[in-house]
Design an enzyme around this catalytic site. Sequence first.
Site, mmCIF file in Angstrom:
data_model
loop_
_atom_site.group_PDB
_atom_site.id
_atom_site.type_symbol
_atom_site.label_atom_id
_atom_site.label_comp_id
_atom_site.label_asym_id
_atom_site.label_seq_id
_atom_site.Cartn_x
_atom_site.Cartn_y
_atom_site.Cartn_z
ATOM 1 N N ARG A 106 0.846 -1.195 0.000
ATOM 2 C CA ARG A 106 0.000 0.000 0.000
ATOM 3 C C ARG A 106 0.882 1.246 0.000
ATOM 4 N NH1 ARG A 106 -5.473 0.104 2.386
ATOM 5 N NH2 ARG A 106 -5.259 -2.160 2.409
ATOM 6 N N SER A 110 -8.236 -0.100 -1.336
ATOM 7 C CA SER A 110 -9.427 -0.220 -0.501
ATOM 8 C C SER A 110 -10.056 1.151 -0.245
ATOM 9 C CB SER A 110 -9.061 -0.943 0.799
ATOM 10 O OG SER A 110 -10.200 -1.169 1.589
ATOM 11 N N HIS A 111 -10.010 1.603 1.005
ATOM 12 C CA HIS A 111 -10.671 2.850 1.388
ATOM 13 C C HIS A 111 -9.712 4.038 1.431
ATOM 14 C CE1 HIS A 111 -9.037 1.029 5.059
ATOM 15 N NE2 HIS A 111 -8.834 2.264 5.457
ATOM 16 N N LYS A 132 -3.383 -6.687 -2.929
ATOM 17 C CA LYS A 132 -3.731 -7.756 -2.009
ATOM 18 C C LYS A 132 -3.440 -9.071 -2.729
ATOM 19 C CE LYS A 132 -7.328 -5.163 0.436
ATOM 20 N NZ LYS A 132 -8.761 -5.116 0.853
ATOM 21 N N ASP A 187 -17.137 -0.274 0.985
ATOM 22 C CA ASP A 187 -15.900 0.478 0.872
ATOM 23 C C ASP A 187 -15.403 0.417 -0.565
ATOM 24 O OD1 ASP A 187 -15.033 -2.146 0.861
ATOM 25 O OD2 ASP A 187 -13.379 -1.833 2.250
ATOM 26 N N ASP A 210 -13.139 -1.144 -2.400
ATOM 27 C CA ASP A 210 -12.985 -2.399 -3.140
ATOM 28 C C ASP A 210 -14.107 -3.378 -2.829
ATOM 29 O OD1 ASP A 210 -11.994 -2.738 -0.539
ATOM 30 O OD2 ASP A 210 -10.528 -4.243 -1.132
ATOM 31 N N ASP A 229 -15.138 -5.075 -0.319
ATOM 32 C CA ASP A 229 -15.025 -6.309 0.459
ATOM 33 C C ASP A 229 -15.624 -6.155 1.854
ATOM 34 O OD1 ASP A 229 -13.023 -4.652 1.449
ATOM 35 O OD2 ASP A 229 -11.511 -6.218 1.581
ATOM 36 N N ARG A 230 -15.984 -4.916 2.236
ATOM 37 C CA ARG A 230 -16.645 -4.682 3.518
ATOM 38 C C ARG A 230 -18.006 -4.046 3.266
ATOM 39 N NH1 ARG A 230 -13.431 -0.957 7.240
ATOM 40 N NH2 ARG A 230 -12.787 0.038 5.308
ATOM 41 N N HIS A 249 -15.473 -6.818 8.265
ATOM 42 C CA HIS A 249 -15.020 -7.901 7.398
ATOM 43 C C HIS A 249 -15.725 -9.180 7.848
ATOM 44 C CE1 HIS A 249 -11.778 -6.143 4.998
ATOM 45 N NE2 HIS A 249 -11.428 -5.445 6.059
#
Length: 454
Positions: A15, A99-100, A109, A243, A245, A247-248, A331
């Site tokens: 990241r 992500s966020h 990832k 978020d 991507d 995933d949450r 998650h």
Amino acid sequence: MTADLSQIVKAYDVRGVVPDQWDEALAGLFGAAFAEVTGAAAVVVGHDMRPSSPGLSRAFARGAADRGADVTEIGLCSTDQLYYASGALNLPGAMFTASHNPARYNGIKLCRAGAAPVGQDTGLTQIRELAERWLAEGAPQPVDRPGTLSSRETLEDYAAHLRSLVDLTSIRPLKVVVDAGNGMGGHTVPPVFAGLPLTLVPMYFELDGTFPNHEANPLDPANLVDLQKRVPAEGADLGIAFDGDADRCFVVDENGDPVSPSAITALVAARELARNGGEGTVIHNLITSRTVPEVVRENGGTPVRTRVGHSFIKAEMARSGAIFGGEHSAHYYFKDFWNADTGMLAALHVLAALGGQEAPLSALVAQYDRYTGSGEINSTVADQTARLAAIRAAYEGRADVTLDDLDGLTVAGPDWWFNVRPSNTEPLLRLNAEAADEATMTKIRDEALAIIRG
């Protein structure tokens, strides 16, 4: 470029700011190192909607192909769609997303075949070391028989797989507002929801990695405000925010009030236990509400408490054969999804639970939200170890108080607990407190903060 990989290779992913901290040339080295460390004959690669993502993703793919790996590029996808592809194709995978994080960031990832996580102790350190060596010495020459690059569509198969895990065909009609935050939820929600008895009100579905409306981080209450206003204005049954991507997922009820991720964990745990004959292991991290292990036991399951962090959850899921796992960060992990996290599948469970009965969401989740929590409170401290020792000294030996060191320090009484964890990257201590009522929680929270900041 001159890159300091210690600044961008984190515990669980890569990241950093593009192009200041990393660029396409370095992405190519990461791709080559990933192929080398995994020894994979083939890998799958996807990316989010950030402006830098397509170029970084393609550079990584070429780097992996230069080491002999055949690369399947699935293009625009959510992180859990990449995990689906890794699981369904049984290939190691790489997802390009931050992500966020704000727009100037990007990241990777990584996972092994079957969506198994890659972190510091499971290959990421070796990948970093190889990339560092090649940065210093020059990139290796391509192998004699480089791999191929091919493209594949996985969105419809991903959507069909999720719908096969939760039956929503017979629920009552629901109106749902979804805030995609200009992230990948705008790409995945329409095909997943297609044909279901849902009236969808989309918010910010346009894919835009500059995030023109608000940051795609629903963990920050400021980014939920638009959704909280829209749900009651539309007369909707609930709202869901993803978020960047996707995933949450975060949920708000019909009044626009946020639903605790711990309550969602408990609700989904009860459903997954029912689906598995009233037995099974459910993982929860130590800052989830006490409601979670209570609900798991009430529904015949075995709760297992872990440290905070998806690598710990996923490792324990695999070790124990758990059917489900949840974190207070929203998650949610499913055995039927290769032990990987997917906010979309959690959202489908909430929709199925709500649509399977007549009460509003606020009434439905009340049984899963039994305590009062502080939320996470960060404090900057000069000496993390000294402050933790001070907390231990203040509570050690008190009647009816227990202490444990699973992750930071957890102090627990009969009807309250708090946990203090040091940040790995900043001079911070993170406090989470919970109690049976607001007054007790406030008292315990303030006592702990006084010691932390004393």
